[in-house]
Design an enzyme around this catalytic site. Structure first.
Site, PDB file in Angstrom:
ATOM      1  N   HIS A  86      -3.222   7.596   1.571  1.00 51.54           N
ATOM      2  CA  HIS A  86      -3.601   6.249   1.131  1.00 51.54           C
ATOM      3  C   HIS A  86      -4.950   5.936   1.772  1.00 51.54           C
ATOM      4  CE1 HIS A  86      -3.878   2.039   0.505  1.00 51.54           C
ATOM      5  NE2 HIS A  86      -3.655   1.721   1.774  1.00 51.54           N
ATOM      6  N   ASN A 116      -9.968   0.047  -0.661  1.00 46.12           N
ATOM      7  CA  ASN A 116      -8.510   0.161  -0.554  1.00 46.12           C
ATOM      8  C   ASN A 116      -7.905  -0.467  -1.808  1.00 46.12           C
ATOM      9  OD1 ASN A 116      -5.800  -0.150  -0.001  1.00 46.12           O
ATOM     10  ND2 ASN A 116      -6.093  -0.907   2.086  1.00 46.12           N
ATOM     11  N   CYS A 127       0.817  -1.231   0.000  1.00 46.01           N
ATOM     12  CA  CYS A 127       0.000   0.000   0.000  1.00 46.01           C
ATOM     13  C   CYS A 127       0.845   1.274   0.000  1.00 46.01           C
ATOM     14  CB  CYS A 127      -0.949  -0.009   1.190  1.00 46.01           C
ATOM     15  SG  CYS A 127      -2.141  -1.345   1.090  1.00 46.01           S
TER      16      CYS A 127
HETATM   17  O1  UT7 Z   1      -3.750  -0.614   3.475  1.00 51.09           O
HETATM   18  C1  UT7 Z   1      -2.846  -1.141   4.395  1.00 51.09           C
HETATM   19  C2  UT7 Z   1      -3.176  -0.702   5.733  1.00 51.09           C
HETATM   20  N1  UT7 Z   1      -4.390  -1.339   6.172  1.00 51.09           N
HETATM   21  C3  UT7 Z   1      -5.089  -0.805   7.140  1.00 51.09           C
HETATM   22  O2  UT7 Z   1      -4.731   0.268   7.601  1.00 51.09           O
HETATM   23  C4  UT7 Z   1      -6.261  -1.556   7.678  1.00 51.09           C
HETATM   24  C5  UT7 Z   1      -6.269  -1.410   9.167  1.00 51.09           C
HETATM   25  N2  UT7 Z   1      -7.350  -2.087   9.842  1.00 51.09           N
HETATM   26  C6  UT7 Z   1      -8.649  -1.720   9.715  1.00 51.09           C
HETATM   27  O3  UT7 Z   1      -8.979  -0.888   8.901  1.00 51.09           O
HETATM   28  C7  UT7 Z   1      -9.641  -2.311  10.673  1.00 51.09           C
HETATM   29  O4  UT7 Z   1      -8.966  -3.029  11.679  1.00 51.09           O
HETATM   30  C8  UT7 Z   1     -10.690  -3.229   9.986  1.00 51.09           C
HETATM   31  C9  UT7 Z   1     -11.638  -2.408   9.123  1.00 51.09           C
HETATM   32  C10 UT7 Z   1     -10.000  -4.282   9.165  1.00 51.09           C
HETATM   33  C11 UT7 Z   1     -11.544  -3.944  11.047  1.00 51.09           C
HETATM   34  O5  UT7 Z   1     -12.139  -3.010  11.919  1.00 51.09           O
HETATM   35  P1  UT7 Z   1     -12.027  -3.204  13.506  1.00 51.09           P
HETATM   36  O6  UT7 Z   1     -12.820  -2.135  14.118  1.00 51.09           O
HETATM   37  O7  UT7 Z   1     -10.572  -3.281  13.837  1.00 51.09           O
HETATM   38  O8  UT7 Z   1     -12.765  -4.571  13.716  1.00 51.09           O
HETATM   39  P2  UT7 Z   1     -12.196  -5.913  14.361  1.00 51.09           P
HETATM   40  O9  UT7 Z   1     -11.226  -6.574  13.468  1.00 51.09           O
HETATM   41  O10 UT7 Z   1     -11.785  -5.597  15.764  1.00 51.09           O
HETATM   42  O11 UT7 Z   1     -13.519  -6.789  14.405  1.00 51.09           O
HETATM   43  C12 UT7 Z   1     -14.655  -6.452  15.220  1.00 51.09           C
HETATM   44  C13 UT7 Z   1     -15.706  -7.531  15.085  1.00 51.09           C
HETATM   45  C14 UT7 Z   1     -15.144  -8.930  15.258  1.00 51.09           C
HETATM   46  O12 UT7 Z   1     -16.114  -9.684  15.972  1.00 51.09           O
HETATM   47  P3  UT7 Z   1     -15.905  -9.978  17.521  1.00 51.09           P
HETATM   48  O13 UT7 Z   1     -14.602 -10.710  17.625  1.00 51.09           O
HETATM   49  O14 UT7 Z   1     -15.877  -8.636  18.179  1.00 51.09           O
HETATM   50  O15 UT7 Z   1     -17.110 -10.801  17.854  1.00 51.09           O
HETATM   51  C15 UT7 Z   1     -15.039  -9.455  13.856  1.00 51.09           C
HETATM   52  O16 UT7 Z   1     -15.168 -10.852  13.770  1.00 51.09           O
HETATM   53  O17 UT7 Z   1     -16.267  -7.495  13.770  1.00 51.09           O
HETATM   54  C16 UT7 Z   1     -16.216  -8.800  13.198  1.00 51.09           C
HETATM   55  N3  UT7 Z   1     -16.037  -8.645  11.758  1.00 51.09           N
HETATM   56  C17 UT7 Z   1     -17.051  -8.451  10.907  1.00 51.09           C
HETATM   57  N4  UT7 Z   1     -18.386  -8.356  11.092  1.00 51.09           N
HETATM   58  C18 UT7 Z   1     -19.131  -8.117  10.007  1.00 51.09           C
HETATM   59  C19 UT7 Z   1     -14.856  -8.647  11.057  1.00 51.09           C
HETATM   60  N5  UT7 Z   1     -15.114  -8.458   9.744  1.00 51.09           N
HETATM   61  C20 UT7 Z   1     -16.464  -8.325   9.633  1.00 51.09           C
HETATM   62  C21 UT7 Z   1     -17.316  -8.110   8.552  1.00 51.09           C
HETATM   63  N6  UT7 Z   1     -18.648  -8.000   8.782  1.00 51.09           N
HETATM   64  N7  UT7 Z   1     -16.861  -7.956   7.282  1.00 51.09           N
END
Ligand code: UT7
Length: 323
Positions: free
Chosen positions: A250, A280, A113
């Site tokens: 980005h 992204n 990225c």
């Molecule tokens: O480009 C390179 C750089 N990349 C980035 O900067 C990406 C950085 N990370 C992020 O943008 C975020 O961490 C995400 C968008 C990937 C995820 O957001 P988050 O607020 O960190 O969510 P999380 O991973 O902590 O997940 C929260 C909950 C989980 O459930 P539990 O464990 O709390 O029960 C996940 O299983 O959301 C669940 N979850 C989903 N639910 C519905 C994860 N993906 C999904 C989904 N739909 N697609």
């Protein structure tokens, strides 16, 4: 001193659009979750047989047209991608051939990225030292090909697309009033290799593999690294956040972009945001955002623009450009 001045920018997005609702039909997710956590509403997906080089070529032709140049004027192509057509040769050479260029040099940059800021900085150094005269700097990706479409934690985040800029070495006065690339700061830290990676590759498994990400971990580091590399750019140049006309980050997560802009006291109207429509697109996200802001009349000659990116590796970087 020589400066790498932007003569034009261009972009290409595949025709097919995949919405969050479309994805919710095959993985357990909702439009609201994706929007709330990332800010993404939809992404473009390359057609079957449509390659990274095809996207890159279309974006390059657009950028050349805007620059008012013929492909033959280009003597350097630097293409940032993590999704090359083939393991080798470089996708840049496929673009070079399709543009009918048989001189100069063409190669790929792999910084995921952060690829576009790495490519821009690399091309800038080649132009500033006088080795080449005009460069095509491209970010092009077909991430749809390396996503695990059964993994809801990653497949909702990425999209396909390409963007390009044409740079020309021009004499500048050596001040911040010059047009062109004014500073570039690049960093990496391979200790975080496995936080965002592809679980395949020619050497490791003889297969292409799929993208894997520890989202929360990446998020945490992104916030810190992006702020650090922006501060480095401001400190090195003496530029104040208020001097910046456009912040073109980005596009990974709207919450990261909003938090970063707030931290530097930049109002939302100065931030170019495209991730709602593009998702992204990895190395393509910054040149795609530049194209959107140029096309709708926001980016004007002499505007001061701060670019930043963070990605797998980890890699991160910032580039300050006067348009
Ligand atoms: O480009 C390179 C750089 N990349 C980035 O900067 C990406 C950085 N990370 C992020 O943008 C975020 O961490 C995400 C968008 C990937 C995820 O957001 P988050 O607020 O960190 O969510 P999380 O991973 O902590 O997940 C929260 C909950 C989980 O459930 P539990 O464990 O709390 O029960 C996940 O299983 O959301 C669940 N979850 C989903 N639910 C519905 C994860 N993906 C999904 C989904 N739909 N697609």
């Amino acid at each position: 001193m020589l400066r790498s001045v932007v003569l034009g920018c261009g972009a290409y997005l595949p025709e097919k659009i995949l919405t969050n609702d479309d994805i919710s039909k095959f993985v357990d997710t909702t439009h609201d979750w994706v929007v709330e956590r990332s800010g993404i509403h939809q992404r473009h997906i390359a057609a079957e047989g449509e390659l990274t080089s095809d996207l890159a070529l279309a974006a390059s032709k657009h950028a050349l047209e805007r620059a008012g140049l013929d492909a033959q004027d280009i003597d350097l192509i630097v293409l940032a991608t993590a999704t090359p057509d083939n393991t080798f040769p470089a996708t840049a050479t496929a673009v070079q051939a399709q543009l009918g260029i048989h001189h100069g040099a063409a190669f790929d940059i792999q910084a995921v990225c952060s690829g576009f800021v790495y490519a821009l900085s690399t091309a800038d150094n080649f132009l500033k030292c006088g080795q080449h005269k005009r460069a095509l700097v491209i970010g092009a990706e077909t991430f749809s090909r390396i996503l695990d479409w059964e993994d809801r934690t990653t497949c909702v985040l990425f999209g396909d697309g390409a963007g390009a800029v044409v740079l020309e070495a021009q004499e500048g006065g050596g001040t911040l009033e010059d047009r062109g690339v004014l500073s570039a700061h690049l960093r990496s830290d391979g200790r975080h290799y496995e936080k965002l990676y592809v679980d395949g590759g020619p050497s490791r498994g003889q297969e292409v593999g799929h993208l894997r990400m520890s989202g929360r971990e990446v998020f945490k580091h992104a916030v810190i690294n992006i702020a650090q590399i922006m501060e480095e750019a401001l400190e090195a140049t003496g530029v104040e956040p208020n001097d910046i006309d456009w912040f073109v980050p980005h596009q990974a997560n709207k919450r990261i972009l909003d938090g970063t802009a707030r931290r530097f006291g930049m109002t939302e109207d100065k931030v170019v945001i495209t991730l709602d429509k593009h998702g992204n697109t990895s190395a393509a996200s910054i040149p795609l955002a530049l194209d959107v802001a140029f096309s709708d009349g926001r980016l004007k000659q002499n505007d001061l623009i701060l670019l930043e990116a963070m990605g797998g590796g980890f890699t991160w970087g910032s580039v300050l450009v006067r348009w």
